[in-house]
Structures are given as structure tokens and as C-alpha cells.
Scaffold this motif. Structure first.
Motif, PDB file in Angstrom:
ATOM      1  N   MET A 608       0.827  -1.201   0.000  1.00 24.65           N
ATOM      2  CA  MET A 608       0.000   0.000   0.000  1.00 24.65           C
ATOM      3  C   MET A 608       0.870   1.263   0.000  1.00 24.65           C
ATOM      4  SD  MET A 608      -2.943  -1.234  -0.219  1.00 24.65           S
ATOM      5  CE  MET A 608      -3.486  -2.942  -0.177  1.00 24.65           C
ATOM      6  N   LYS A 609       2.016   1.226   0.672  1.00 26.58           N
ATOM      7  CA  LYS A 609       2.918   2.379   0.659  1.00 26.58           C
ATOM      8  C   LYS A 609       3.532   2.563  -0.732  1.00 26.58           C
ATOM      9  CE  LYS A 609       4.177   1.902   5.549  1.00 26.58           C
ATOM     10  NZ  LYS A 609       5.265   1.564   6.483  1.00 26.58           N
ATOM     11  N   ARG A 610       3.910   1.453  -1.391  1.00 23.06           N
ATOM     12  CA  ARG A 610       4.447   1.565  -2.751  1.00 23.06           C
ATOM     13  C   ARG A 610       3.407   2.134  -3.702  1.00 23.06           C
ATOM     14  NH1 ARG A 610       7.061  -3.425  -1.384  1.00 23.06           N
ATOM     15  NH2 ARG A 610       5.294  -4.600  -2.245  1.00 23.06           N
ATOM     16  N   ALA A 611       2.149   1.745  -3.493  1.00 26.09           N
ATOM     17  CA  ALA A 611       1.086   2.296  -4.333  1.00 26.09           C
ATOM     18  C   ALA A 611       0.990   3.806  -4.164  1.00 26.09           C
ATOM     19  CB  ALA A 611      -0.245   1.635  -3.979  1.00 26.09           C
ATOM     20  N   ALA A 612       1.178   4.298  -2.938  1.00 26.71           N
ATOM     21  CA  ALA A 612       1.156   5.743  -2.713  1.00 26.71           C
ATOM     22  C   ALA A 612       2.290   6.419  -3.466  1.00 26.71           C
ATOM     23  CB  ALA A 612       1.253   6.037  -1.219  1.00 26.71           C
ATOM     24  N   ALA A 613       3.482   5.817  -3.428  1.00 26.63           N
ATOM     25  CA  ALA A 613       4.615   6.401  -4.152  1.00 26.63           C
ATOM     26  C   ALA A 613       4.369   6.381  -5.658  1.00 26.63           C
ATOM     27  CB  ALA A 613       5.885   5.638  -3.806  1.00 26.63           C
ATOM     28  N   ASP A 614       3.834   5.276  -6.192  1.00 24.41           N
ATOM     29  CA  ASP A 614       3.533   5.200  -7.626  1.00 24.41           C
ATOM     30  C   ASP A 614       2.497   6.240  -8.025  1.00 24.41           C
ATOM     31  OD1 ASP A 614       5.314   3.151  -7.896  1.00 24.41           O
ATOM     32  OD2 ASP A 614       3.805   1.545  -7.864  1.00 24.41           O
ATOM     33  N   LEU A 615       1.505   6.440  -7.160  1.00 28.77           N
ATOM     34  CA  LEU A 615       0.469   7.416  -7.468  1.00 28.77           C
ATOM     35  C   LEU A 615       1.046   8.830  -7.482  1.00 28.77           C
ATOM     36  CD1 LEU A 615      -2.516   7.954  -7.982  1.00 28.77           C
ATOM     37  CD2 LEU A 615      -2.879   8.020  -5.506  1.00 28.77           C
ATOM     38  N   ILE A 616       1.923   9.120  -6.533  1.00 23.44           N
ATOM     39  CA  ILE A 616       2.559  10.445  -6.502  1.00 23.44           C
ATOM     40  C   ILE A 616       3.347  10.669  -7.789  1.00 23.44           C
ATOM     41  CG2 ILE A 616       4.307  11.829  -5.343  1.00 23.44           C
ATOM     42  CD1 ILE A 616       3.441  10.425  -2.721  1.00 23.44           C
ATOM     43  N   TRP A 617       4.121   9.663  -8.212  1.00 17.91           N
ATOM     44  CA  TRP A 617       4.919   9.808  -9.438  1.00 17.91           C
ATOM     45  C   TRP A 617       4.012   9.972 -10.655  1.00 17.91           C
ATOM     46  CZ3 TRP A 617       5.139   6.731 -13.839  1.00 17.91           C
ATOM     47  CH2 TRP A 617       6.137   7.081 -14.769  1.00 17.91           C
ATOM     48  N   SER A 618       2.934   9.197 -10.718  1.00 18.48           N
ATOM     49  CA  SER A 618       2.041   9.246 -11.871  1.00 18.48           C
ATOM     50  C   SER A 618       1.322  10.582 -11.978  1.00 18.48           C
ATOM     51  CB  SER A 618       1.010   8.117 -11.789  1.00 18.48           C
ATOM     52  OG  SER A 618       1.632   6.859 -11.745  1.00 18.48           O
ATOM     53  N   ALA A 619       1.118  11.250 -10.852  1.00 15.66           N
ATOM     54  CA  ALA A 619       0.331  12.493 -10.856  1.00 15.66           C
ATOM     55  C   ALA A 619       1.164  13.726 -11.102  1.00 15.66           C
ATOM     56  CB  ALA A 619      -0.405  12.627  -9.520  1.00 15.66           C
ATOM     57  N   THR A 620       2.479  13.583 -11.219  1.00 13.87           N
ATOM     58  CA  THR A 620       3.300  14.750 -11.533  1.00 13.87           C
ATOM     59  C   THR A 620       3.372  14.940 -13.050  1.00 13.87           C
ATOM     60  OG1 THR A 620       5.268  13.356 -11.470  1.00 13.87           O
ATOM     61  CG2 THR A 620       4.684  14.526  -9.455  1.00 13.87           C
ATOM     62  N   ALA A 621       3.830  16.095 -13.444  1.00 15.40           N
ATOM     63  CA  ALA A 621       3.849  16.453 -14.870  1.00 15.40           C
ATOM     64  C   ALA A 621       4.651  15.427 -15.681  1.00 15.40           C
ATOM     65  CB  ALA A 621       4.446  17.842 -15.047  1.00 15.40           C
ATOM     66  N   LYS A 622       4.098  15.035 -16.827  1.00 13.84           N
ATOM     67  CA  LYS A 622       4.751  14.088 -17.739  1.00 13.84           C
ATOM     68  C   LYS A 622       4.938  14.784 -19.079  1.00 13.84           C
ATOM     69  CE  LYS A 622       4.853  10.785 -14.749  1.00 13.84           C
ATOM     70  NZ  LYS A 622       4.680  11.740 -13.642  1.00 13.84           N
ATOM     71  N   VAL A 623       6.180  15.161 -19.350  1.00 12.86           N
ATOM     72  CA  VAL A 623       6.451  15.985 -20.533  1.00 12.86           C
ATOM     73  C   VAL A 623       6.966  15.166 -21.704  1.00 12.86           C
ATOM     74  CG1 VAL A 623       6.880  18.037 -19.145  1.00 12.86           C
ATOM     75  CG2 VAL A 623       8.763  16.484 -19.632  1.00 12.86           C
ATOM     76  N   SER A 624       7.455  13.959 -21.469  1.00 15.85           N
ATOM     77  CA  SER A 624       8.004  13.161 -22.573  1.00 15.85           C
ATOM     78  C   SER A 624       7.070  12.013 -22.910  1.00 15.85           C
ATOM     79  CB  SER A 624       9.383  12.612 -22.189  1.00 15.85           C
ATOM     80  OG  SER A 624       9.253  11.642 -21.155  1.00 15.85           O
ATOM     81  N   ARG A 625       7.184  11.546 -24.171  1.00 18.47           N
ATOM     82  CA  ARG A 625       6.362  10.436 -24.614  1.00 18.47           C
ATOM     83  C   ARG A 625       6.660   9.169 -23.807  1.00 18.47           C
ATOM     84  NH1 ARG A 625       3.947   9.763 -29.558  1.00 18.47           N
ATOM     85  NH2 ARG A 625       5.102  11.570 -30.335  1.00 18.47           N
ATOM     86  N   GLU A 626       7.936   8.955 -23.457  1.00 20.21           N
ATOM     87  CA  GLU A 626       8.312   7.765 -22.712  1.00 20.21           C
ATOM     88  C   GLU A 626       7.655   7.740 -21.327  1.00 20.21           C
ATOM     89  OE1 GLU A 626      10.321   9.798 -24.184  1.00 20.21           O
ATOM     90  OE2 GLU A 626      11.056   8.598 -25.887  1.00 20.21           O
ATOM     91  N   GLU A 627       7.645   8.891 -20.655  1.00 20.86           N
ATOM     92  CA  GLU A 627       7.038   8.958 -19.327  1.00 20.86           C
ATOM     93  C   GLU A 627       5.546   8.674 -19.400  1.00 20.86           C
ATOM     94  OE1 GLU A 627       8.171  12.878 -18.079  1.00 20.86           O
ATOM     95  OE2 GLU A 627       9.731  12.093 -16.747  1.00 20.86           O
ATOM     96  N   ARG A 628       4.875   9.217 -20.420  1.00 15.50           N
ATOM     97  CA  ARG A 628       3.444   8.992 -20.552  1.00 15.50           C
ATOM     98  C   ARG A 628       3.154   7.518 -20.805  1.00 15.50           C
ATOM     99  NH1 ARG A 628       2.235  14.244 -24.463  1.00 15.50           N
ATOM    100  NH2 ARG A 628       2.677  15.823 -22.878  1.00 15.50           N
ATOM    101  N   ALA A 629       3.982   6.893 -21.656  1.00  7.59           N
ATOM    102  CA  ALA A 629       3.791   5.471 -21.919  1.00  7.59           C
ATOM    103  C   ALA A 629       3.990   4.648 -20.649  1.00  7.59           C
ATOM    104  CB  ALA A 629       4.765   5.023 -23.011  1.00  7.59           C
TER     105      ALA A 629
END
Length: 826
Positions: A608-629
Motif C-alpha cells: 500500500m505504501k508503494r502504491a502511494a509512491a507510484d500514485l505520486i509519481w504518476s500524478a506529476t507532470a509528464k512531458v516526454s512520450r516515454e514517461e506517458r507510456a
């Protein structure tokens, strides 16, 4: 300008028109919402019988709902000028008065609707009332004023029944009605306040000029006579009707509580006045009306003793100057005091104590394994061979007679008027306790044996007559509260374990006759520890409820602390607001639930803690195509974990869908955000902090549990634990103080969810933010502090005792002294 100024009267009249038209306009929106709710009801799956009932109810609503809306609009316009009558006749229809039972049920329903409306509109109502009182020059709004939620609620119900709709349809649309009527009233208050502010009427509301201080809010030097001031006389204080400004009307709880219905109103009204009066700097801490009334009784006792007894004033001076401060202890552990027992009086008290001891039932101390006091060296000595058992009622009558005889013997042994007066007052106190029929006779026998130890303390420590906080008084009050329940209603006697502990306490006090206050304080602490253990481990009705309540507190405490630490961690991290809200309001609770059930270091908790970290990363700005993928690739398993976590926390599938939709919107916004993304090293740091989050949490042993941060506790409800999540208007400060004073073991009559039943306070959490009551059948009801105070204020929770046992006994003693003042010295 005065309140009768024509310009202000015109403004008040126009404000009422604004308020009325706002209500009338809002009624149409209420009707539309009810029509939509009716359509939704027909679409919901249900068993056949329920489906048929819904269909019939919706059909009747579709025929008569328009009539109700029309009647309500007309009734609102009429009531705006004439007020809301007790029974309303609308559009020439017959009177809406019903048979008695139906009328009572309608009053209860209207009161609950008013409470629901005031839950959201309290502050707007307070501002509007203040402005209207200023303009109209009145001290208070009339009870039938349409501005009051209670009056409007009664109007809504009257029109509902007059239109041909029934209680069945009301229950069918209950949630929608509560929500829409709350919104309607809030908007009407807001619009009227806004118009008055535009007219320059109190742009900033200051309530201080409108505080009406009661006699009990003055300086201590001007405290009125408790026996003369009607504000504190029980016969008038408790007869003012239930509820505050918009509280519900009183309705019977049966014979067991009939004498307490007026009490809540007296406490509520006096308590509110005390809260307002206490806001002045000179008043200090806010006190409840219960405590204020008790202090009035003690002050009156001091005045009577000082007036009637020569030399009593000097002996009581230290207690009167600082009634809440204990006297200093001497090096031997005894309490220092202005008076000591003389030889003759000391011997007479010892003889009387032995006589009372041997006249009681056989002592527990004579049996093997008798319990002893852990706070004092050794245990209670044996009283010798068991004596012949005497029937308890006969023992009570003997004790009453011996009370009078012993009193005269002790007075003859006394050397000073102060000692004789002390003997008389203590005898009167215990005479009152012995005649208290709500204390089981078998327990009264043991209370009677405290008379001589209490007399020793009263002679040596005059603050016994000056404060309700003396440990001897508190011990008697605490034991009395545990056995003075609604016995006739509950059908149960005092538990064997409680009675056995009372006996043990009395024997320990008797075993240490010269220890004074110290022995009372020791056994009081032990008795309170016994109660905590008893409700947790021994009382079958409360064991499960206490366990569940403790789990709720543990979960809520962890959730609050997780929220605080997450806020600190994300303070400078660029994350979408929707994700922040989800982490603080939902995921912190998921982490708490997982940690409580599986442990902080369990794999599922780490997931559950890792899910929180993944969610934080996913919700920050994604400027490159690789990050969005990468976000798209991670999203399905992440959402699966999020759903699992919310399921563990008890969120319904509908709530989960709402949360996932909101998160999807936030994640989509991250694709177009222009802000900088989180650097990989910062993300690693966040993950490390999440993994060690428990190490950063503050220690819960200090009892820090802020109720303002606690979530809706209704999700904790189960078959064995009900959570009070609604009911009652925001309480006054004095009501909150009263809620803080409630003691474990005390009995109350609770009106909740259509049941009026006796309940016992079984558990209090850290800093008293959570309180559990249990019924004799084992039903647990959990309150947060503010909701508990609101129920006290509304009269939905009534104490079994009007006042503490020793306070009532002191009132009775004062009445007898007033009738015969010479008895103090003779």
C-alpha cells in the motif's frame, strides 16, 4: 438608534420578505430533487415486497407531491406574517391535529428534520438571528417564528400530511428530504444575511453585546444563594422543557426517565448561558451547568455553616479561599488540616465504626483470599468470626436508627461547636444516602460504613465542605453512579463484581482510619482502574463493544498521524490537488487499516505504501512520450491495488468508483501540466520515507487525538457497534465541558434510532474524544465528543441522576438545617 426605529422596522420587514421569497423559490428545486429521487428509487433492485412498496410510494408521491409543494408555498407565505401555529390549517382543509400518538411521532420527525437542517445552517442562522434581534428590538425570536428551523420543519410535516402523503412516503424520501431542506434553509439564511449586509446591518457580527449573563456567570463573590436562586433550584431548573433555541420537544422515555426530561433543558439553557458568560477574561475556564450547580450547593453549605457555627469561619477559611486546591501533605503522608480529633471524639468514632462494622453482613475480609489495596501496605484485617446474617431491609432500618443514636453520642464527645456541626452535617448526608431507594439495599449497607471514615476526614479537612472534588466525595459519587441506573427499565441488578469491589473499597478505608484523604484517593484510583478492567474483561454486555471501540480509536489515531506526515512529505512536491486530497482523506485511512490488521512491516502494508509512491509519481507532470507510456503501463495494476486498499478500508463499490474517476481526471491533467516532474532521486527519497513512516509518527501514549481531524466514523459501524454520525446542533462550550465530565460506569437514557433505552458509559478513549455506551443487551453506541455534547444539549441523552449523590445529599441536608438551624449546635 433604538430597536423601535421605523427605518429598522422597515428593514426587518423587508428582510423577512427576502427570506420568505428565498424559501418559496427553493421549494420548486426541492420538488424537482424529490421527483428525481422517486425515479431513481424505481430503478434500484430490491426484493419483491420492497419493490412493490417503493412503487406504491412513488405513485402516491406523483399524485400528491404537487399538492404538497403548492400547500407548502402558501403556508410559508402565511407563516411569514402570522407565525407557525401549533396545528396548521392550509387552504381550507381540516385541522392537521392527529391522535396523541401520531402527534408525538410527528413532533419527533419534525425535530429530527430540524436537527438535520441546523447541522449545516447553524452559523448562518446565528448571524441572521443576531441581525433580526437588533432590527426588531427583541430579546429572542418567537418560538413559532418561521426563521427557526423547528418552526419550518413543523410546517413542512403538517403540509405533508395534509396533502395526503403518509409517514411511509416520508421515510422513503427521508435522505433526500433532509438534504434538500437543509440546502433550502441554508440558502435562505445566506441570501437574507447577504441582503442585510448590503443594507449596512452588522457587516461584522459581534455576539458579545448580546450575551445575557445569568447569575452563575458573575464573580464568585457575588454568587447567589443556591437554595434561594430559582435558576439553581431543581424543581425549576429541570422544568423548562427540552432543547435549546431549536432543540427537539421532550417526549417520554417511560417511567424510568420521566423525571429527567426537563433536566436536559435546564442544563442546556444554563450551560449555554454559562458558556457565554465564561467567555469574559475574569471568568476563566468554561464550566458545565452541572458543575456550576454543584458548586452553588457547596457555597451555600459554607455560608450556612459560617453563619450558624461560631469559629467555623476560621477553620474553613483555607478551603474557601482556594476550594479547588488540596491541602499540603505533611512528611508522614497524612493530610495537614486546621483541626485534629480530640481524644474523646477519636474514641467515640472508633467505637461507632466498630459497631457499624459488626452490624453489617459478614465481611469479605474474613474469607480466604480477600482482596487488598495495592496502593497501601497490607490488606484489610479480618473482623473475626462471621456474625449472624440479618435481612438487608432490616439492616437498613437498624442503620437509620443507629445513625441518630450515634450522632448524639458523638456530639456529646465533641469539644467545639465546629465539631458538633460537622457531625450533624455528615450524619445528614448519610441519612440521605441511606434513604436513596435507587441504590440497592445491599449496597447501601456498605455505603453506611463509610460514615465514620468520612466524619474523620470532614473534621480534619474542612475543604470536604468546600469542594465537590474532595476524594471522599468523588469516591461516593463514582460508586453511586455505577449502581444508580434505570434499574426498573433494565431489569438487572448490580453486578456481583461491582458489588464485591464496593465492599473491598469500604473495608480498605476502614482498615486505615488515620490516613484521611490519602486512603480515599488511593481507593478511588483503584476503583476507576477496576471499572476500566471490568468493562473490558468481565462485563459480558460491554466486552465486544469496548474492543471494537478501541480498534476504531487505534485506526483513527493512525490515520490522523499518517495524514499529518503525508502533508509534511508532500509540502513541496508538485502533485495534482485531486491526488493530494485522495492521499490525505482516503489513502491515509487505508494505510491505518492495513497497519492495524496486518502490522506495519507486513508485505501488504508495504504494498500500500508503494502504491502511494507510484500514485505520486504518476500524478506529476509528464512531458516526454516515454514517461506517458510508462504511466499508461503502470496504471492498471496501480488501480487494482488502490481498489483493494479501499475495499479493506470498507469503502463501498460506488465510493471506489467515484475515487477512481477523480484520480483518472487528475492523472489526465498531469499529461498536460507544464510544471516540472519529480526527479528520480526525490522519488526514491519519498519512497524511503513512506517505508519508514511509522518511525516518524508521534507516540500515541500522550493521548493526542484531535477530533477536528477525525473522519466520518460511520464506516466503522457493525452489527455490534453503532456509530453516532448525525443528530444535534453544534453544542455550546458548556455542553462540551459537560460531555468531558461524564464518568465511566454512569447510567443514561439514550434516544437514538427510534429506541429509548438505558445505557451505561463503558469506555472513554484518549483525551475523551471517543465515548462508548452499552445497553444491558450488549448494543454498543460510539460517540465523538462534539456529537455527544450535541445529544446532551438536545435532550437525547439523559443522565439517570439529576446530580451527584453527595450533591443531592447536601441539598437535602441544607433543607433540614434551614427548617431547624439549632440542630447544628444541639
Amino acid at each position: 438608534m433604538s430597536g423601535t426605529d421605523p427605518r429598522r422596522q422597515a428593514q426587518a420587514a423587508q428582510a423577512r420578505r427576502v427570506f420568505t421569497e428565498a424559501l418559496v423559490r427553493g421549494i420548486a428545486a426541492t420538488g424537482a430533487a424529490l421527483h428525481e429521487a422517486a425515479a431513481q428509487l424505481l430503478l434500484q433492485p430490491a426484493e419483491y415486497a420492497l419493490s412493490v412498496a417503493r412503487r406504491d410510494g412513488v405513485a402516491l408521491w406523483q399524485r400528491r407531491g404537487v399538492v404538497w409543494l403548492s400547500m407548502l408555498r402558501d403556508a410559508v407565505r402565511t407563516a411569514a406574517t402570522q407565525g407557525v401555529p401549533e396545528h396548521v390549517t392550509v387552504s381550507g382543509s381540516a385541522s392537521l391535529s392527529l391522535v396523541d400518538d401520531d402527534t408525538i411521532e410527528r413532533q419527533i420527525t419534525a425535530s429530527r428534520l430540524a436537527l438535520a437542517m441546523m447541522d449545516k445552517a447553524t452559523w448562518e442562522f446565528t448571524d441572521l438571528r443576531t441581525r433580526m434581534l437588533l432590527l426588531e428590538g427583541h430579546e429572542e425570536l418567537a418560538p413559532n417564528d418561521l426563521v427557526r428551523a423547528q418552526a419550518l420543519a413543523r410546517l413542512v410535516l403538517d403540509c405533508w400530511y395534509a396533502s395526503g402523503l403518509t409517514p411511509t412516503e416520508w421515510q422513503l424520501f427521508l435522505l433526500t428530504l433532509n438534504e434538500e431542506m437543509s440546502h433550502l434553509l441554508l440558502e435562505a439564511y445566506h441570501e437574507t444575511n447577504h441582503w442585510l449586509m448590503q443594507q449596512g446591518v452588522l457587516p461584522e457580527v459581534d455576539l458579545r453585546p448580546y450575551i445575557r449573563r445569568t447569575a452563575d456567570s458573575r464573580q464568585a463573590s457575588a454568587v447567589p444563594d443556591a437554595s434561594q436562586d430559582p435558576a439553581f433550584a431543581p424543581t425549576t431548573l429541570y422544568a423548562r422543557g427540552l432543547g435549546g433555541a431549536d432543540g427537539p420537544p421532550g417526549h417520554g422515555h417511560g417511567a424510568a426517565s420521566a423525571g429527567h426530561q426537563g433536566q436536559a433543558a435546564g442544563f442546556a439553557r444554563t450551560g449555554q448561558g454559562q458558556a457565554l458568560g465564561a467567555s469574559a477574561p475574569a471568568q476563566g475556564v468554561v464550566k458545565s451547568a452541572v458543575r456550576t450547580s454543584a458548586e452553588q450547593v457547596m457555597a451555600q453549605l459554607q455560608r450556612v455553616l459560617n453563619r450558624q457555627v461560631p469559629g467555623m469561619s476560621a477553620a474553613m477559611a483555607p478551603a474557601m479561599n482556594a476550594p479547588t486546591q488540596p491541602m499540603p501533605a505533611d512528611p508522614r503522608g497524612d493530610r495537614a488540616g486546621p483541626a485534629t480529633l480530640t481524644g474523646r471524639l477519636h474514641a467515640a468514632i472508633n467505637h461507632a465504626q466498630e459497631m457499624l462494622r459488626h452490624r453489617a453482613q459478614p465481611s469479605l475480609a474474613s474469607a480466604p483470599g480477600a482482596p487488598t489495596s495495592g496502593g497501601l501496605a497490607g490488606g484489610a484485617p479480618s473482623t473475626g468470626s462471621p456474625v449472624r446474617e440479618i435481612p438487608v431491609p432490616q439492616q437498613i432500618e437498624e442503620l437509620k436508627a443507629r445513625n441518630l443514636a450515634v450522632k448524639q453520642v458523638l456530639k456529646q464527645a465533641a469539644d467545639t461547636p465546629a465539631e458538633r456541626a460537622t457531625i450533624e452535617v455528615v450524619a445528614l448526608l448519610f441519612q440521605s444516602i441511606l434513604t436513596e431507594e435507587r441504590i440497592p439495599a445491599s449496597v447501601r449497607v456498605w455505603f453506611a460504613r463509610l460514615q465514620m471514615p468520612v466524619l474523620r476526614v470532614a473534621i480534619g479537612e474542612p475543604d470536604f465542605f468546600a469542594t465537590t472534588d474532595h476524594p471522599a466525595r468523588r469516591l461516593i459519587d463514582r460508586m453511586g453512579a455505577c449502581v444508580m441506573g434505570f434499574n426498573t427499565s433494565s431489569g438487572g441488578d448490580v453486578s456481583e463484581a461491582v458489588e464485591r469491589e464496593i465492599k473491598r473499597v469500604v473495608q480498605v478505608v476502614e482498615a486505615y482510619p488515620d490516613t484521611g484523604r490519602r486512603v480515599f484517593q488511593t481507593v478511588l484510583t483503584e476503583f476507576e482502574k477496576f471499572l476500566a478492567h471490568y468493562f473490558e474483561q468481565e462485563n459480558s454486555a460491554s466486552i465486544k463493544g469496548v474492543s471494537l471501540a478501541q480498534q476504531v480509536e487505534q485506526r483513527e489515531t493512525l490515520a490522523i498521524q499518517y495524514t499529518i506526515e503525508l502533508r509534511k512529505m508532500l509540502n513541496e512536491v508538485p502533485v495534482q490537488d485531486g491526488v493530494r486530497d485522495f492521499l490525505f482523506q482516503t489513502w491515509a485511512d487505508v494505510l491505518a487499516v492495513t497497519a492495524v490488521r496486518a502490522g506495519a512491516q507486513a508485505e501488504v502494508t508495504k504494498q500500500m505504501k508503494r502504491a502511494a509512491a507510484d500514485l505520486i509519481w504518476s500524478a506529476t507532470a509528464k512531458v516526454s512520450r516515454e514517461e506517458r507510456a510508462e504511466v499508461i503501463r503502470r496504471l492498471p495494476p496501480l488501480l487494482k491495488v488502490l481498489r483493494e486498499g479501499m475495499g479493506h478500508a470498507g469503502l463501498s463499490a460506488q465510493r471506489q468508483d467515484e475515487q477512481i474517476r477523480a484520480l483518472n481526471n487528475s492523472l489526465a491533467a498531469a499529461f498536460t501540466a507544464k510544471s516540472a516532474s519529480i526527479p528520480p532521486e526525490r522519488l526514491e527519497e519519498l519512497m524511503s520515507q513512506l517505508e519508514t513512516l511509522e518511525a516518524m509518527l508521534p507516540d500515541t501514549a500522550d493521548g493526542e487525538l484531535d477530533e477536528t481531524l477525525m473522519r466520518d466514523l460511520s464506516s466503522h459501524e457493525s452489527e455490534d457497534l453503532e456509530v453516532v454520525a448525525e443528530g444535534g446542533a453544534p453544542p455550546s462550550a458548556a455542553m462540551v465541558a459537560w460531555a468531558q465530565e461524564l464518568q465511566v460506569g454512569s447510567w443514561y437514557m439514550l434516544d437514538y434510532r427510534g429506541r429509548n433505552e438505558p445505557v451505561q458509559l463503558a469506555w472513554r478513549g484518549l483525551r475523551h474524544q471517543l465515548t462508548l455506551f452499552v445497553s444491558p443487551k450488549g448494543r454498543g453506541v460510539l460517540f465523538q465528543q462534539s456529537r455527544l455534547a450535541a445529544f446532551l444539549q438536545a435532550g437525547l441523552l439523559l443522565p439517570a441522576q439529576d446530580e451527584a449523590l453527595t450533591v443531592k445529599a447536601t441539598r437535602n441536608a441544607l433543607a433540614k438545617i434551614d427548617a431547624d438551624p439549632d440542630r447544628l449546635l444541639n
